[in-house]
Scaffold this motif. Structure first.
Motif, PDB file in Angstrom:
ATOM      1  N   PHE A  28      20.750  75.609 -16.117  1.00 25.47           N
ATOM      2  CA  PHE A  28      20.236  74.458 -16.854  1.00 25.47           C
ATOM      3  C   PHE A  28      19.806  73.338 -15.904  1.00 25.47           C
ATOM      4  N   ALA A  90      14.457  72.424 -20.489  1.00 25.17           N
ATOM      5  CA  ALA A  90      15.863  72.279 -20.883  1.00 25.17           C
ATOM      6  C   ALA A  90      16.192  73.192 -22.054  1.00 25.17           C
ATOM      7  N   GLY A  95      19.727  74.471 -23.048  1.00 24.84           N
ATOM      8  CA  GLY A  95      19.957  73.172 -23.668  1.00 24.84           C
ATOM      9  C   GLY A  95      19.664  73.196 -25.157  1.00 24.84           C
ATOM     10  N   VAL A 115      18.503  66.061 -24.563  1.00 24.67           N
ATOM     11  CA  VAL A 115      19.008  67.409 -24.804  1.00 24.67           C
ATOM     12  C   VAL A 115      20.511  67.408 -24.548  1.00 24.67           C
ATOM     13  N   ASP A 117      23.385  69.543 -22.764  1.00 22.28           N
ATOM     14  CA  ASP A 117      23.541  70.617 -21.782  1.00 22.28           C
ATOM     15  C   ASP A 117      24.513  71.660 -22.343  1.00 22.28           C
TER      16      ASP A 117
END
Length: 142
Positions: A28, A90, A95, A115, A117
């Motif tokens: 990510f 993402a 995400g 976003v 994670d």
């Protein structure tokens, strides 16, 4: 281990996120930082870092066996296009959408995307608009 550059005089020296799944977090963060043109700092057993962001497992000696709670981190972007790219990669890299790219009412020109994670941290990319010099701008130096 790569050489680190020491920066003095910053508000924040470093931030540590302790995560459940380090490989998922690394995928990510490598993707979103690449979209923002932020290079990886380095990788070690049980951790990686990007500039002053240190991400580790709970087994890391610095973590003391505890996951960190939910945090909000905002990365600066150089353009709205970069914010859009951040959001897209993402979502493609683990995400979850927490606010599509667009202008926000925080101040004129504030263009951001949010976003979550893989650990639920609220990660933002923000473009503050073109730099403007005016009587309203104040530069503070230390």
């Amino acid at each position: 281990m790569e050489t680190q550059e020491l920066h003095r005089g910053r508000l924040i020296d470093h931030i540590q996120l302790v995560v459940r799944d380090l490989p998922a977090s690394q995928v990510f963060y490598q993707a979103v930082c690449a979209a923002l043109e932020i290079p990886m700092g380095g990788v070690g057993e049980g951790y990686f870092w990007i500039d002053e962001l240190f991400v580790s497992t709970a087994d890391s000696p610095a973590a003391l066996g505890q996951l960190t709670g939910r945090h909000h981190l905002a990365f600066q972007a150089k353009s709205p296009t970069m914010v859009d790219a951040f959001h897209k990669v993402a979502l493609a890299s683990g995400g979850t959408d927490n606010g599509a790219p667009g202008e926000r009412e925080y101040h004129p020109g504030y263009y951001a995307a949010f976003v979550l994670d893989p650990d639920g941290n609220n990660i933002e990319a923000v473009y503050h608009g073109p730099a403007q010099r005016s009587a309203e701008s104040v530069l503070i130096s230390f």
